[in-house]
Design a protein around this motif. Structure first.
Motif, PDB file in Angstrom:
ATOM      1  N   SER A  18     114.586  46.939  87.237  1.00 36.29           N
ATOM      2  CA  SER A  18     113.619  47.285  88.292  1.00 36.29           C
ATOM      3  C   SER A  18     113.270  46.063  89.116  1.00 36.29           C
ATOM      4  O   SER A  18     113.194  46.117  90.337  1.00 36.29           O
ATOM      5  N   ALA A  19     113.063  44.947  88.425  1.00 37.65           N
ATOM      6  CA  ALA A  19     112.724  43.705  89.126  1.00 37.65           C
ATOM      7  C   ALA A  19     113.865  43.253  90.000  1.00 37.65           C
ATOM      8  O   ALA A  19     113.677  42.826  91.146  1.00 37.65           O
ATOM      9  N   THR A  20     115.117  43.385  89.453  1.00 40.95           N
ATOM     10  CA  THR A  20     116.288  42.980  90.230  1.00 40.95           C
ATOM     11  C   THR A  20     116.439  43.861  91.458  1.00 40.95           C
ATOM     12  O   THR A  20     116.720  43.395  92.568  1.00 40.95           O
ATOM     13  N   SER A  21     116.216  45.192  91.259  1.00 41.63           N
ATOM     14  CA  SER A  21     116.319  46.121  92.369  1.00 41.63           C
ATOM     15  C   SER A  21     115.287  45.820  93.442  1.00 41.63           C
ATOM     16  O   SER A  21     115.581  45.813  94.632  1.00 41.63           O
ATOM     17  N   ALA A  22     114.037  45.542  93.010  1.00 44.18           N
ATOM     18  CA  ALA A  22     112.961  45.220  93.966  1.00 44.18           C
ATOM     19  C   ALA A  22     113.277  43.940  94.710  1.00 44.18           C
ATOM     20  O   ALA A  22     113.042  43.813  95.906  1.00 44.18           O
ATOM     21  N   MET A  23     113.866  42.980  93.945  1.00 45.75           N
ATOM     22  CA  MET A  23     114.193  41.705  94.574  1.00 45.75           C
ATOM     23  C   MET A  23     115.293  41.892  95.613  1.00 45.75           C
ATOM     24  O   MET A  23     115.284  41.305  96.681  1.00 45.75           O
ATOM     25  N   LEU A  28     108.137  42.645 102.847  1.00 46.42           N
ATOM     26  CA  LEU A  28     107.715  42.109 104.135  1.00 46.42           C
ATOM     27  C   LEU A  28     106.208  42.272 104.266  1.00 46.42           C
ATOM     28  O   LEU A  28     105.668  43.350 104.011  1.00 46.42           O
ATOM     29  N   ASN A  29     105.531  41.203 104.663  1.00 45.04           N
ATOM     30  CA  ASN A  29     104.101  41.255 104.950  1.00 45.04           C
ATOM     31  C   ASN A  29     103.926  41.303 106.468  1.00 45.04           C
ATOM     32  O   ASN A  29     104.207  40.322 107.161  1.00 45.04           O
ATOM     33  N   LEU A  30     103.525  42.460 106.946  1.00 41.69           N
ATOM     34  CA  LEU A  30     103.442  42.722 108.380  1.00 41.69           C
ATOM     35  C   LEU A  30     102.000  42.705 108.851  1.00 41.69           C
ATOM     36  O   LEU A  30     101.157  43.435 108.337  1.00 41.69           O
ATOM     37  N   TYR A  31     101.711  41.862 109.853  1.00 40.05           N
ATOM     38  CA  TYR A  31     100.424  41.872 110.530  1.00 40.05           C
ATOM     39  C   TYR A  31     100.613  42.669 111.818  1.00 40.05           C
ATOM     40  O   TYR A  31     101.473  42.340 112.639  1.00 40.05           O
ATOM     41  N   THR A  50     115.503  50.476 105.677  1.00 44.53           N
ATOM     42  CA  THR A  50     116.062  49.300 104.998  1.00 44.53           C
ATOM     43  C   THR A  50     115.839  49.247 103.494  1.00 44.53           C
ATOM     44  O   THR A  50     116.530  48.497 102.803  1.00 44.53           O
ATOM     45  N   GLY A  51     114.867  49.991 102.997  1.00 47.31           N
ATOM     46  CA  GLY A  51     114.511  49.878 101.586  1.00 47.31           C
ATOM     47  C   GLY A  51     113.594  48.703 101.298  1.00 47.31           C
ATOM     48  O   GLY A  51     113.180  48.486 100.156  1.00 47.31           O
ATOM     49  N   ILE A  52     113.248  47.952 102.344  1.00 42.80           N
ATOM     50  CA  ILE A  52     112.349  46.802 102.185  1.00 42.80           C
ATOM     51  C   ILE A  52     110.909  47.297 102.095  1.00 42.80           C
ATOM     52  O   ILE A  52     110.468  48.113 102.914  1.00 42.80           O
ATOM     53  N   ASP A  53     110.180  46.825 101.117  1.00 45.49           N
ATOM     54  CA  ASP A  53     108.792  47.224 100.908  1.00 45.49           C
ATOM     55  C   ASP A  53     107.879  46.492 101.889  1.00 45.49           C
ATOM     56  O   ASP A  53     107.916  45.253 101.960  1.00 45.49           O
ATOM     57  N   VAL A  54     107.085  47.229 102.655  1.00 43.49           N
ATOM     58  CA  VAL A  54     106.238  46.637 103.687  1.00 43.49           C
ATOM     59  C   VAL A  54     104.769  46.739 103.292  1.00 43.49           C
ATOM     60  O   VAL A  54     104.262  47.815 103.003  1.00 43.49           O
ATOM     61  N   ASP A  55     104.103  45.589 103.313  1.00 44.55           N
ATOM     62  CA  ASP A  55     102.653  45.535 103.131  1.00 44.55           C
ATOM     63  C   ASP A  55     102.048  45.255 104.503  1.00 44.55           C
ATOM     64  O   ASP A  55     102.190  44.160 105.033  1.00 44.55           O
ATOM     65  N   ILE A 259     105.984  34.499 111.822  1.00 42.16           N
ATOM     66  CA  ILE A 259     105.014  33.479 111.423  1.00 42.16           C
ATOM     67  C   ILE A 259     105.724  32.289 110.781  1.00 42.16           C
ATOM     68  O   ILE A 259     106.597  32.455 109.928  1.00 42.16           O
ATOM     69  N   LYS A 260     105.363  31.104 111.211  1.00 44.66           N
ATOM     70  CA  LYS A 260     105.993  29.894 110.687  1.00 44.66           C
ATOM     71  C   LYS A 260     105.719  29.760 109.190  1.00 44.66           C
ATOM     72  O   LYS A 260     104.593  29.943 108.735  1.00 44.66           O
ATOM     73  N   GLY A 261     106.751  29.456 108.433  1.00 38.07           N
ATOM     74  CA  GLY A 261     106.610  29.330 106.989  1.00 38.07           C
ATOM     75  C   GLY A 261     106.597  30.661 106.272  1.00 38.07           C
ATOM     76  O   GLY A 261     106.182  30.741 105.102  1.00 38.07           O
ATOM     77  N   ALA A 262     107.059  31.718 106.946  1.00 37.64           N
ATOM     78  CA  ALA A 262     107.089  33.054 106.344  1.00 37.64           C
ATOM     79  C   ALA A 262     107.819  33.020 105.005  1.00 37.64           C
ATOM     80  O   ALA A 262     108.894  32.437 104.883  1.00 37.64           O
ATOM     81  N   ARG A 263     107.224  33.653 104.013  1.00 40.59           N
ATOM     82  CA  ARG A 263     107.813  33.658 102.678  1.00 40.59           C
ATOM     83  C   ARG A 263     109.048  34.548 102.600  1.00 40.59           C
ATOM     84  O   ARG A 263     109.901  34.367 101.734  1.00 40.59           O
ATOM     85  N   ASN A 264     109.114  35.521 103.493  1.00 36.26           N
ATOM     86  CA  ASN A 264     110.231  36.475 103.493  1.00 36.26           C
ATOM     87  C   ASN A 264     110.940  36.405 104.846  1.00 36.26           C
ATOM     88  O   ASN A 264     110.921  37.356 105.629  1.00 36.26           O
ATOM     89  N   MET A 265     111.558  35.264 105.101  1.00 37.47           N
ATOM     90  CA  MET A 265     112.123  35.004 106.422  1.00 37.47           C
ATOM     91  C   MET A 265     113.274  35.939 106.766  1.00 37.47           C
ATOM     92  O   MET A 265     113.371  36.426 107.900  1.00 37.47           O
ATOM     93  N   ASP A 266     114.161  36.206 105.816  1.00 41.59           N
ATOM     94  CA  ASP A 266     115.289  37.102 106.104  1.00 41.59           C
ATOM     95  C   ASP A 266     114.795  38.497 106.468  1.00 41.59           C
ATOM     96  O   ASP A 266     115.282  39.121 107.417  1.00 41.59           O
ATOM     97  N   GLU A 267     113.813  38.989 105.715  1.00 38.69           N
ATOM     98  CA  GLU A 267     113.249  40.307 105.990  1.00 38.69           C
ATOM     99  C   GLU A 267     112.499  40.317 107.326  1.00 38.69           C
ATOM    100  O   GLU A 267     112.523  41.318 108.049  1.00 38.69           O
ATOM    101  N   ALA A 268     111.857  39.195 107.643  1.00 37.87           N
ATOM    102  CA  ALA A 268     111.140  39.087 108.921  1.00 37.87           C
ATOM    103  C   ALA A 268     112.118  39.216 110.089  1.00 37.87           C
ATOM    104  O   ALA A 268     111.843  39.915 111.069  1.00 37.87           O
TER     105      ALA A 268
END
Length: 342
Positions: A18-23, A28-31, A50-55, A259-268
């Motif tokens: 599950s963790a591997t699948s989520a990874m 993505l953290n969307l403002y 995309t299957g990417i989880d958006v907060d 956002i500069k320094g985004a933790r999820n740059m590829d998803e961004a």
């Protein structure tokens, strides 16, 4: 014991998968600084695509800029989507956002690309809309008020307590209003206008679209907003008439920034590219968002304000989106306008 060990192993394996699948799917953290239902639709549609989880966090443009600024050392968000372009430009100038040139760029209108080049590719235009106001026809008649057609009409004594707008410190819409008056009338006369308007304001809201929602439900007679937000109230069945002010008006280029320094740059970057597609921009029609989309192939609603028929000023996005000018105008408004009695 052996059964317990086997069960524990299976649980550990399942948890690991599950963790591997989520990874693999990513997050993505969307403002978001557009209307709430549009923000939700964009987030859920990107998840489905995309299957990417958006907060997703929804706040007005000014509030989002302040949050990104406060989180500069430890960024929490990845992409800022929507809201007026001025604070996006300020964020770019203050090095709070990341340059990115999307492969979708050649599908966009020139005004969207111009927004990007003016900011060193740290933001881009996603939609456009003209500033104006809307009024509730029932309240207008009940109070025996003449139909306003110009900015000056809103400062007349008979409109005292009947006008609502947002606070330019928290709202990109209201900052655009302030910057528009300065460009339309000159700074001295523009601030004089804001002072006279202040005398008629019944409330400064946090959100830019709140005044026209209040007009729709009968809480105020007039709401100063972007015209597409006013049209949305009419389409929703409220007795609201939209006005393009006779003197001319400013407009926004709603923008998007990584956002500069985004933790999820590829998803961004994935979201950035997807959000510039005609398919993603067409989602606006599902929630009665009547802005003009930046992708040339996107579908425009026949209910959307026709920008070609509106008297638009030559809005100086570079100047009024600059950090120093924005701070100066807001400070001047705080000191010279908001402190006046009503």
């Amino acid at each position: 014991m052996r059964n317990y060990t086997l069960a524990a192993s299976v649980l550990a394996l399942a948890t690991g998968l599950s963790a591997t699948s989520a990874m693999a799917a990513g997050k993505l953290n969307l403002y978001c600084s557009a209307q709430e239902d549009w923000c939700q639709l964009m987030a859920r549609s990107f998840e489905e695509a995309t299957g990417i989880d958006v907060d997703m966090t929804r706040k007005s443009s000014g509030e989002t800029f302040a949050q990104i600024k406060a989180e500069e050392v430890n960024p929490k968000g990845d992409v800022w989507w929507g809201g007026t372009g001025d604070p996006h430009l300020q964020a770019a100038e203050e090095d709070l956002t990341e340059p990115y040139v999307s492969a979708m760029r050649d599908q966009l209108h020139d005004w969207a690309i111009k927004q990007a080049t003016s900011a060193g590719d740290k933001t881009i235009g996603i939609y456009s809309g003209a500033l104006g106001f809307g009024y509730n026809t029932k309240l207008l008649a009940d109070n025996n008020l003449p139909a306003p057609t110009c900015w000056e009409d809103l400062t007349k004594p008979e409109f005292k307590g009947h006008v609502q707008m947002a606070n330019p410190n928290s709202s990109g819409t209201a900052y655009t209003t302030l910057a528009t008056m300065v460009q339309l009338f000159g700074e001295e006369k523009g601030f004089d206008y804001m002072k006279r308007l202040h005398a008629n304001i019944n409330q400064y809201t946090k959100s830019g679209s709140a005044p026209i929602k209040a007009a729709g439900t009968g809480e105020t007679t007039v709401g100063i907003v972007f015209m597409h937000d006013s049209v949305a109230q009419t389409v929703a069945g409220f007795p609201v008439v939209t006005v393009a002010p006779c003197e001319g008006t400013g407009y926004e280029i709603g923008s998007m920034s990584i956002i500069k320094g985004a933790r999820n740059m590829d998803e961004a970057k994935q979201f950035y590219d997807w959000a510039l597609s005609a398919e993603a921009q067409n989602l606006a029609l599902q929630v009665n968002a009547f802005q003009v989309a930046s992708n040339k192939a996107a579908t425009s609603s026949d209910k959307a304000p026709n920008m070609d028929l509106i008297k638009l000023i030559d809005y100086d996005f570079k100047l009024y989106g600059s950090s120093d000018e924005r701070k100066r105008l807001l400070e001047k408004w705080d000191n010279e306008v908001s402190t006046l009695p009503q």
